[in-house]
Design an enzyme around this catalytic site. Sequence first.
Site: not given
Length: 471
Positions: A129-130, A153-155, A206, A227-228, A261
């Site tokens: 979402w960010n 599949k979005h937040a 995350s 990408e976490l 992140c």
Amino acid sequence: MITSINPATGQELARYGFQSDAEIDTALAAASEAQAIWRFRPIGERVGLLTELARVLRTNKAKYAALITAEMGKPIVEAEAEIEKCAVTCEFYVEAAPRFLADEIVASNATHSAIVYDPIGVVLAIMPWNYPFWQFFRFAAPAFAAGNGAVLKHANNVPQCALAIQDAMEEAGCPAGLFSTLLIGTDKIAGIIADERIAAVTLTGSTEVGAIVAAQAGKALKKQVLELGGSDPFIVLADADIEEAAKVAVKARYINVGQSCVNAKRFIVEDSVADRFVALFVDGVRALKVGDPTERDTHIGPMARANLRDGLHDQVERTLAAGGTCKTGGKPVEGPGFWYEPTVIDNVTPDLVAFCEETFGPVAAIVRAKDAEDAIALANRTEFGLGAALWTRDVEKASHYARRIDAGAVFINGMVASDARLPFGGIKRSGYGRELGAHGIREFTNIKTLWIGPVKAAPASDTKPRKDTTS
């Protein structure tokens, strides 16, 4: 049920039902069929879609930016910049994709071979979402140029942004079915990953969620790009331009309300200049305007969700209880919505929460290093390895230290940021694989070897007349 909530007020904006299994199956079938055609379209036609996407994004910039601000609280000026960055990246791949995907000829005296880049298929994109538009388009621009299809599949706290992306793709002329937004719960993801029509998975999110998705994709033997999380160090050596470093540090930490992140999170400063840096940094943080994210002079809007704000405050309290010193901020803002004061905590040591854990919000940790060697050791004392910034006037020293920092990117005398021209990604528990640049577009291709051996000349044909044996 998927609910969109304005984090500035806590009020509900919209509500959507989950799609059925039949609707998911229809979307996967359509994507598979469309990609089977799209993969063979000329590269000029594929990048033509990106040209149209850039136009659509700019035409609708005000509308899309307003959605971002309404659903996750990003200040409007930053939301507009996010849409522009998506358009710029689309345009970059219009020019660069034909070069990045061109056959690479490998010749010798006896053979003539090539490395070619074939599309891999339909990719499941699991996005956060960010940066609700940017995270998708930094994957999508190179992926579609390479001949792939995608389902998103979005937040679930940004469903309006997810549906707006679907509208943008359609308005740009994306072939029917090649891309779909899925409004689904997380319980459906494992089944989609296992579906034979999905070739690969890309996820930004995350570390904990990344590990789950990686296990699901690994079980199905599907390619992944992850990408976490990150706990990026911002290293300030004694010979740095302290005024400039402190100024940039404020933006590096508090852009997007600190919810990224690759925000700088641990400010590791040589002790001999730490007091000066902290004083300048705190002054800059106190000057940030906290307020209505729709106003153009606002720097700090709300955090995206109540649980994120509450989790961040818990980290702050545990850090202060263990010996950290609060220089400014340190608590939630009273009233409706999910607000948190821009916070600076000094005297953070490696055993404190703000050092050990990723702080995803407007909180900065000041870590004092004995010298340059200690600063590099502290920077690497983390399970993450996404980005890092290093400040020094000595370019030769900077290059030496940059090689010793465990990160996917090191920015010298600047803040870490993604750039379409450069690969982006991390190491350790920050994930693996790369997005953007030449490496990013090739992540979702089959890097195929074509070996062509020497061809012998055909035998000469027999031209002598034959005796007629007929009677």
